[in-house]
Design an enzyme around this catalytic site. Structure first.
Site, mmCIF file in Angstrom:
data_model
loop_
_atom_site.group_PDB
_atom_site.id
_atom_site.type_symbol
_atom_site.label_atom_id
_atom_site.label_comp_id
_atom_site.label_asym_id
_atom_site.label_seq_id
_atom_site.Cartn_x
_atom_site.Cartn_y
_atom_site.Cartn_z
ATOM 1 N N GLN A 94 0.855 -1.197 0.000
ATOM 2 C CA GLN A 94 0.000 0.000 0.000
ATOM 3 C C GLN A 94 0.887 1.241 0.000
ATOM 4 O OE1 GLN A 94 -3.629 -0.494 2.838
ATOM 5 N NE2 GLN A 94 -2.003 -1.789 3.669
ATOM 6 N N HIS A 112 -1.440 1.434 -4.360
ATOM 7 C CA HIS A 112 -1.827 2.842 -4.168
ATOM 8 C C HIS A 112 -0.915 3.781 -4.934
ATOM 9 C CE1 HIS A 112 -3.920 1.753 -0.081
ATOM 10 N NE2 HIS A 112 -4.600 1.361 -1.141
ATOM 11 N N ASN A 204 2.648 -6.807 13.380
ATOM 12 C CA ASN A 204 2.378 -5.395 13.645
ATOM 13 C C ASN A 204 2.901 -5.059 15.029
ATOM 14 O OD1 ASN A 204 0.899 -2.861 14.211
ATOM 15 N ND2 ASN A 204 -0.214 -3.354 12.329
#
Ligand code: APR
Length: 237
Positions: A94, A112, A204
């Site tokens: 992204q 993107h 994450n």
């Protein structure tokens, strides 16, 4: 050691580039804490105030080209995985930075767009753009002046490479999602598009709003957790 996975898809978000010195969008000091999306990352914004939009991307493009901004251990570990995958491999990002490419990754798709590229509104061609983009900039393909825009997918625009991404997700047996808050679709929904028996892994700093959709989670800095997980994969664990 050839791994047992035949079709690997990686999805990365801003979190993989954070330790390289690139701002994330949300969370502490996120880009959207200091800029309004509708003013700098929407087609209407470019219609209304192209200079402001060019300034926003020129600043980020210039920063990306400073020497201290470079790929970190997480980007390099993904390159290592790509080199050790004797199977189908797709790295979907992204991010609009070029750190995956600078780490040597080859099978990268930017859903993107890319901040180092400009798109011409006249000939629709995308070309490399390294200096500041202004209303005077000339398209390297068709020579038209003043019709360049950042080759970025803005909010409410159609993301890129979806056909290729869906083809890989449909057959995927290992899906690793790294450093994304899971708040923007369609990327946040990819984990729902892989086969039921696909191994799904979220890496994450903290749990996200899509964590419950993954079978495995590794919480910590990407530069630590990604190399560690990939080392295990390659050594056949
Ligand atoms: N290691 C691992 N994860 C990290 C790190 C780190 N060092 N630092 C931050 N993160 C995580 C955060 O916990 C968060 O979940 O990265 C994520 C960053 O989230 P966002 O800033 O929302 O970035 P992203 O998910 O990529 O945004 C998606 O939104 O604004 C649009 O188009 C833009 O591509 C972007 C999309």
């Amino acid at each position: 050691m050839a791994m047992k996975y035949t079709n690997i898809v990686i999805l990365t978000g801003a979190g993989i580039s954070e330790e390289s010195g690139i701002q994330t969008f949300r969370g502490v000091d996120g880009i959207w804490e200091n800029h309004r999306i509708e003013e700098v990352a929407h087609p209407m914004a470019f219609q209304k105030n192209p200079e402001l939009v060019h300034r926003f991307y020129n600043e980020r493009r210039k920063k990306l080209q400073t020497p201290e901004i470079r790929p970190n251990e997480a980007h390099l570990a993904l390159k290592n995985l790509e080199d050790n995958s004797f199977a189908h491999f797709l790295l979907v990002t992204q991010n609009v930075d070029n750190l995956h490419e600078r780490a040597g990754a080859e099978k990268v798709v930017h859903m993107h767009g890319e901040i180092m590229k400009a798109r011409c509104l006249s000939c629709e061609k995308s070309n490399e753009h390294f200096e500041d983009m202004t209303l005077e900039s000339v398209c390297k393909s068709c020579g038209t002046k003043g019709r360049l825009r950042p080759d970025i997918v803005w909010f409410e625009e159609t993301v890129m490479h979806m056909k290729e991404i869906m083809e890989h997700l449909r057959l995927c047996d290992l899906f690793i999602c790294i450093g994304t808050s899971g708040q923007v679709y369609p990327a946040a929904g990819f984990v729902d598009m892989v086969p039921l028996d696909c191994r799904t892994v979220e890496i994450n700093l903290v749990p996200t709003q899509i964590s419950s959709l993954f079978k495995e989670h590794y919480y910590g800095k990407a530069s630590i957790e990604v190399p560690r997980f990939i080392q295990q994969l390659i050594s056949g664990k």
